[in-house]
Each structure stands twice: as C-alpha cells, then as structure tokens.
Design a protein around this motif. Structure first.
Motif, PDB file in Angstrom:
ATOM      1  N   LYS A 115       0.796  -1.231   0.000  1.00 37.46           N
ATOM      2  CA  LYS A 115       0.000   0.000   0.000  1.00 37.46           C
ATOM      3  C   LYS A 115       0.830   1.284   0.000  1.00 37.46           C
ATOM      4  O   LYS A 115       0.284   2.376  -0.080  1.00 37.46           O
ATOM      5  CB  LYS A 115      -0.923   0.031   1.232  1.00 37.46           C
ATOM      6  CG  LYS A 115      -1.920  -1.092   1.285  1.00 37.46           C
ATOM      7  CD  LYS A 115      -2.999  -0.877   0.271  1.00 37.46           C
ATOM      8  CE  LYS A 115      -4.079  -1.937   0.399  1.00 37.46           C
ATOM      9  NZ  LYS A 115      -5.097  -1.793  -0.597  1.00 37.46           N
ATOM     10  N   MET A 116       2.163   1.190   0.075  1.00 36.41           N
ATOM     11  CA  MET A 116       2.963   2.413   0.190  1.00 36.41           C
ATOM     12  C   MET A 116       4.287   2.274  -0.564  1.00 36.41           C
ATOM     13  O   MET A 116       4.940   1.236  -0.518  1.00 36.41           O
ATOM     14  CB  MET A 116       3.234   2.733   1.663  1.00 36.41           C
ATOM     15  CG  MET A 116       3.906   4.068   1.873  1.00 36.41           C
ATOM     16  SD  MET A 116       3.935   4.618   3.586  1.00 36.41           S
ATOM     17  CE  MET A 116       4.761   3.290   4.401  1.00 36.41           C
ATOM     18  N   SER A 117       4.666   3.380  -1.268  1.00 35.82           N
ATOM     19  CA  SER A 117       5.937   3.441  -1.997  1.00 35.82           C
ATOM     20  C   SER A 117       6.624   4.760  -1.701  1.00 35.82           C
ATOM     21  O   SER A 117       5.986   5.752  -1.343  1.00 35.82           O
ATOM     22  CB  SER A 117       5.693   3.330  -3.507  1.00 35.82           C
ATOM     23  OG  SER A 117       5.096   2.105  -3.833  1.00 35.82           O
ATOM     24  N   ASP A 167      -1.439   3.778  -1.797  1.00 33.33           N
ATOM     25  CA  ASP A 167      -2.432   3.093  -2.614  1.00 33.33           C
ATOM     26  C   ASP A 167      -3.663   2.861  -1.750  1.00 33.33           C
ATOM     27  O   ASP A 167      -3.619   2.094  -0.786  1.00 33.33           O
ATOM     28  CB  ASP A 167      -1.879   1.771  -3.135  1.00 33.33           C
ATOM     29  CG  ASP A 167      -2.833   1.043  -4.059  1.00 33.33           C
ATOM     30  OD1 ASP A 167      -3.919   1.579  -4.354  1.00 33.33           O
ATOM     31  OD2 ASP A 167      -2.484  -0.062  -4.499  1.00 33.33           O
ATOM     32  N   LEU A 168      -4.760   3.531  -2.087  1.00 36.48           N
ATOM     33  CA  LEU A 168      -5.963   3.454  -1.250  1.00 36.48           C
ATOM     34  C   LEU A 168      -6.915   2.352  -1.700  1.00 36.48           C
ATOM     35  O   LEU A 168      -7.985   2.199  -1.111  1.00 36.48           O
ATOM     36  CB  LEU A 168      -6.681   4.809  -1.282  1.00 36.48           C
ATOM     37  CG  LEU A 168      -5.842   5.986  -0.782  1.00 36.48           C
ATOM     38  CD1 LEU A 168      -6.605   7.284  -0.925  1.00 36.48           C
ATOM     39  CD2 LEU A 168      -5.417   5.768   0.661  1.00 36.48           C
ATOM     40  N   ASN A 169      -6.568   1.580  -2.703  1.00 35.39           N
ATOM     41  CA  ASN A 169      -7.456   0.489  -3.161  1.00 35.39           C
ATOM     42  C   ASN A 169      -7.428  -0.688  -2.241  1.00 35.39           C
ATOM     43  O   ASN A 169      -6.543  -1.070  -1.634  1.00 35.39           O
ATOM     44  CB  ASN A 169      -7.066   0.032  -4.573  1.00 35.39           C
ATOM     45  CG  ASN A 169      -7.357   1.119  -5.576  1.00 35.39           C
ATOM     46  OD1 ASN A 169      -8.299   1.875  -5.404  1.00 35.39           O
ATOM     47  ND2 ASN A 169      -6.540   1.192  -6.597  1.00 35.39           N
TER      48      ASN A 169
END
Length: 143
Positions: A104-106, A141-143
């Motif tokens: 969820k994070m980059s 990434d909120l999906n």
C-alpha cells in the motif's frame, strides 16, 4: 479495458502574478497506445494553449511513458511531453525512481525538467524559461 488503446486528457495551468506571462494554460485530448506489456506508452493529442500577453493557439502534444521494473521493489519511470505549435517546441520530462515499501505504500524520488518558449510575433523577441525541481515523497495506494 481489454485493449492496449486508451484516451488521453491533459491539463496544465501555470500561474505567476509576478511575471509578464501571468498565466500559461494548456488543455488537450487525444489517443494513445501501450506496447511491450504496458512498459511503453505513446500518445498524440490536439490541444489549446493560452498565454496572457501572447494570446492562444492550437498545439499538437505528443507524450511517452516508459515503465521499467528493475526488481521486485524498484521501478524506473520516464514521462516526456513535447508541445508543438507553429513557432516552437516546448518540453517537459519527468523521471521517477519508485521503491515499493509495502503493498500500500511506496517511496518516490522525481526529477522534473521543463522548457517553455515565448515568442512575440511583432518584435521576434524570444524568451526561454527553464525550470527544474526534485520531489521526494510517499505514494499511498488506497485500493
């Protein structure tokens, strides 16, 4: 969808009340296609360009995007825009290095280079403006 073709919409507004250009607005729409399993994208758009003190004109805007996965966590992304009008070619290049920290994070480091050219028709005076920036940030990434 299940096609390698796509539609493009581009809009950029630069507003600077301290310069004689005051604003520089571009809006465009076009078509593009992906190649090599979505690692390369090419598109062409027809656009409207309006600059205070210079008026408006129609542009052709081409762009490309290269997306290369270096390893499981690291991705290199290159995006380039070229704006063609009857007097000049402007360009903008964005280079990113993205490191995936989790699903969820980059983490991203981005370099942006932009060249704009203004030409006064009555005097043939040319002004070139170049700007560069480096941005460091997190992508969620909120999906």
């Amino acid at each position: 969808l299940s096609t390698e073709n796509y539609g493009v919409f581009f809009h950029r507004t630069i507003y600077d009340d301290l310069s004689k250009y005051y604003y520089d607005i571009r809006t465009a729409a076009g078509l593009g296609r992906m190649f090599f399993k979505e690692k390369l994208e090419l598109d062409v758009s027809l656009g409207y360009h309006d600059v205070k003190s210079y008026g408006y004109e129609v542009d052709v805007i081409t762009s490309m995007r290269a997306n290369f996965k270096i390893n499981e966590h690291l991705t290199f992304i290159q995006r380039g825009y070229w704006f063609f009008d009857h007097e000049s070619i402007d360009n903008q290049l964005k280079t990113s290095l993205v490191y995936r920290l989790s699903d969820k994070m980059s983490f991203e480091v981005r370099h942006i280079f932009e060249k704009r050219r203004y030409e006064e028709d009555d005097k043939r005076v040319v002004t070139n403006l170049v700007s560069r920036s480096i941005t460091i940030g997190l992508i969620f990434d909120l999906n």
